[in-house]
Design an enzyme around this catalytic site. Structure first.
Site, PDB file in Angstrom:
ATOM      1  N   HIS A  89       1.725   2.211  -3.469  1.00 26.98           N
ATOM      2  CA  HIS A  89       0.704   3.057  -4.110  1.00 26.98           C
ATOM      3  C   HIS A  89       0.865   4.507  -3.646  1.00 26.98           C
ATOM      4  CE1 HIS A  89      -1.594  -0.056  -6.063  1.00 26.98           C
ATOM      5  NE2 HIS A  89      -1.952  -0.661  -4.944  1.00 26.98           N
ATOM      6  N   GLU A 123       0.832  -1.209   0.000  1.00 25.65           N
ATOM      7  CA  GLU A 123       0.000   0.000   0.000  1.00 25.65           C
ATOM      8  C   GLU A 123       0.867   1.259   0.000  1.00 25.65           C
ATOM      9  OE1 GLU A 123      -2.903  -0.348  -0.816  1.00 25.65           O
ATOM     10  OE2 GLU A 123      -3.192  -2.456  -0.339  1.00 25.65           O
TER      11      GLU A 123
END
Ligand SMILES: [Zn+2]
Length: 712
Positions: A504, A501
């Site tokens: 991202h 994550e």
């Protein structure tokens, strides 16, 4: 495979609007509505999370849609001949209020939901869909976009501007801008129906995850569970008002550890059945009929738009371009992964026989015996690693990696509002110049009303259409909050997800483009998981483990002996992981290649898996009735293959570091930043990859990473 990256609802409404907007709300209410206001405060303004109230959403959305509609009318009816500035750039500048409102609306939907919010969502979803269509179906507006796209003046634009014109033109055509008025009306009806069905589908899954759970009442029923699982179950019992018991919730983060460790085979079966039947239990929350309708509407829409199937429509602007290309990759990986599963099951069966268990391995036994085999083969116990994986230390670890690779520095700040007291914020600056880069919000803990899983969300994307606007992103997870003062210990898988994550987030933070539509993570779906999956590789680097994988009591780094065991077992269980994922990806693609056949989801799933030779010891990672990636929006529909597609790039790209001076090779990192992380969608992904790697990606690295034999 990690969860969907949430690019806020903004994406759904990126190019949108609402027909027949009637804002009966009084003027005073609109002017006072804080959700519509320009973001104030430091860093170019920050989201006013402290001012959100559910009743404000509907009037704010209505007013913001009306405002953008007026902006669109002005652009469409401009007396001046269409050019890039007065059409494309004007569109880029439109909808600012709606972007702001939908950011807050999306955050509430994903992390602060409840019955009041869901009522607003049910009402607004079809209206937002209709609003989108009203923009893409605006005849005069499309004529102007088309004129800019086809004009000879386009050659004088810079490459980013030319790509932006292409993106607008293509998106409008793909959304039906060229259809007859009757067909447009029909299309819009389909989109509104779909929006309603998507909302219902998600709310049904959420209801079964919330309403169903297993109550454990005795030590006997806890047999085999490590302390961390018992603690989480005790905490869950409190939220479920079952004092003195332990509760296993119907979510992945609760079920997976239970299936891995519970000695009680009967309870494992019960938990497994509860979890894999979400949305498939008959009654008011059953999703089967909804799926049939969604598939029919998608097939109808694809036909209307001139595509043989929904899959062909979806993939046209993806990196894969055609469903055939995606299927080719999936089929190449499917066979070796199924073969590996048979080996894994044989290992587990042998171990069970040796123990005198007198059982045949069933799906609810897989994770349990997998842990036993891991222990037997590699002398590795997952619970042995956990004391070294402290959530906050790993957070420092990802910051350190970002510093090494991208020269970023993170400083905690407390001068911005948050949606919940558990959320913390950091300012990101350049280590050398101290220049402000953006903000990173971290929302790590599970709570009622927050969707399960982990995801990244962009609150504001970088752009410079009207001066520099900096990035605001968040990472979200569902860790169980520890007792005050106690560190939260997480699993190796969860640590990998954190790096994912954060990948991202770095993709968003590294963005260096002019136009918001092309910014950050706004890239094709089968490319967006590439930067995030790539970051996962840094967790196991010796630098991170020695500095940040520290024992929560002694502060000592994880022993080399354990690290070696982790390395040796790197391809362990890849058969299970790949088949679990790939079966879901294949079903997704085949459902959307089936055309307008009326589909019974249960039968389709059963028959297709039989044809594929699905090992009976494994169930799809997401069975059809709970497949949120595919049925909660169009997002990952005919697109779940994206994780595998991106992983081909990931495995191959990490090779560039290995072939260089290792994971912290500055020159390779700079090439990565320059060609991949900073360019957003300003460059065709295939070209961007070639610029980084000097060639096209090869599938070999992926096969090697997963421990599958390749022919060459
Ligand atoms: Zn992801």
């Amino acid at each position: 495979m990690r969860d969907v990256i949430l690019r806020s609802i903004v994406l759904l409404v990126a190019v949108t609007m609402l027909a027949n907007i009637t804002t009966n709300t009084s003027h005073a209410v609109i002017e006072d509505n804080p959700l519509l206001a320009k973001w104030e405060g430091p860093y170019g303004g920050v989201p006013p999370f402290d001012r959100v109230q559910i009743p404000l959403f509907k009037p704010a959305l209505e007013a913001a849609m009306a405002e953008q509609l007026a902006e669109i009318q002005r652009i469409a009816n401009d007396a001046a001949p269409p050019d890039f500035e007065n059409t494309i750039v004007a569109l880029e500048r439109s909808g600012a209020s709606l972007d702001r409102v939908t950011t807050l609306y999306g955050v509430w939907g994903a992390t602060m939901s409840g019955p009041d919010y869901q009522a607003v969502q049910r009402e607004m979803a079809p209206r937002l869909a209709a609003f989108n269509d009203q923009i893409t179906q605006n005849e005069a507006l499309f004529k102007r976009i088309e004129a800019v796209y086809n004009s000879t003046a386009k050659a004088k634009l810079n490459p980013e501007q030319q790509r932006l014109a292409w993106v607008y033109y293509t998106n409008f055509v793909r959304a039906g801008a060229r259809l007859s008025p009757e067909a447009k009306t029909h299309l819009s009806q389909i989109n509104q129906q779909l929006a309603g069905l998507f909302t219902k589908f998600s709310q049904n899954v959420l209801a079964e995850e919330t309403d169903q759970f297993i109550v454990l009442k005795s030590e006997e029923e806890l047999s085999g569970l490590p302390q961390s699982v018992r603690d989480a179950a005790a905490a869950a019992a409190e939220t479920k008002k079952q004092p003195g018991t332990w509760v296993i919730m119907n979510t992945r983060s609760s079920i997976d550890p239970f299936l891995s460790y519970s000695d009680r085979r009967d309870l494992r079966e019960k938990a497994w059945r509860m979890f894999v039947n979400r949305g498939d239990n008959g009654g008011e929350h059953d999703n089967n009929a909804i799926i049939t309708q969604i598939l029919q509407l998608r097939a109808e829409r694809a036909k209307l738009l001139g595509f043989p199937t929904h899959a062909h429509w979806r993939l046209e602007n993806a990196m894969a371009k055609t469903p055939e290309k995606a299927m080719e990759l999936m089929e190449a990986v499917w066979k070796p992964s199924v073969a590996r599963v048979h080996e894994e099951v044989a290992d587990m069966q042998a171990l069970a026989d040796k123990e005198g268990a007198k059982i045949k391995i069933e799906p609810w036994d897989y994770r349990y015996y997998m842990e036993k085999v891991r222990k037997a083969k590699y002398d590795l116990d997952q619970n042995e690693i956990k004391p070294y994986l402290q959530l906050e230390k790993l957070r420092e670890g990802i910051f350190w990696v970002a510093g090494e690779l991208f020269n970023f520095n993170f400083t905690p700040v407390t001068n911005v509002p948050v949606a919940h007291p558990d959320i913390r914020v950091w300012e990101v600056t350049d280590k050398t110049t101290q220049k402000h880069i953006g903000l990173w919000y971290f929302d790590p803990y599970a709570r009622a009303g927050k969707r399960s899983g982990a995801w990244m969300n962009a609150y504001r994307t970088q752009e410079r259409v009207n001066g520099e606007v900096t990035t605001i992103v968040s990472n979200n997870a569902n860790f169980v909050k520890g007792k005050p003062g106690e560190p939260v210990l997480i699993s190796w898988d969860d640590a990998t997800t954190m790096f994912h994550e954060f990948g991202h987030a770095l993709h968003g933070l590294s963005s260096n483009v002019t136009y918001p539509t092309l910014s950050g993570t706004s890239v094709p779906r089968d490319y967006v998981e590439f930067p995030s999956q790539l970051l996962e590789h840094w967790l196991s680097t010796p630098e991170v483990l020695q500095k940040f994988a520290l024992h929560y009591q002694t502060g000592k780094p994880i022993p080399q002996a354990i690290v070696d065991k982790i390395k040796r077992s790197a391809t362990f269980n890849q058969g299970f992981a790949t088949v679990e994922y790939l079966s879901a990806a294949l079903i997704d693609m085949k459902l959307h290649l089936a055309g307008d056949k009326k589909i019974d989801p249960d039968a389709f799933e059963r028959e297709t898996l039989a044809q594929l030779g699905m090992p009976k010891e494994i169930v799809m990672r997401h069975r059809t009735p709970q497949f949120l990636h595919v049925f909660s929006s169009d997002g990952y529909s005919a697109g779940y293959y994206s994780y595998l597609w991106s992983d081909v790039l990931t495995a191959d790209a990490f090779g560039a570091f290995v072939e260089g001076k290792g994971p912290y090779d500055r020159a390779v990192a700079e090439r990565l930043r320059k060609n991949i992380f900073s360019v957003g969608n300003t460059v065709d992904p295939a070209e961007a990859y070639r610029a980084f790697r000097g060639r096209d990606p090869k599938v070999d690295a992926l096969m090697k990473k997963r421990g599958f034999a390749t022919k060459s």
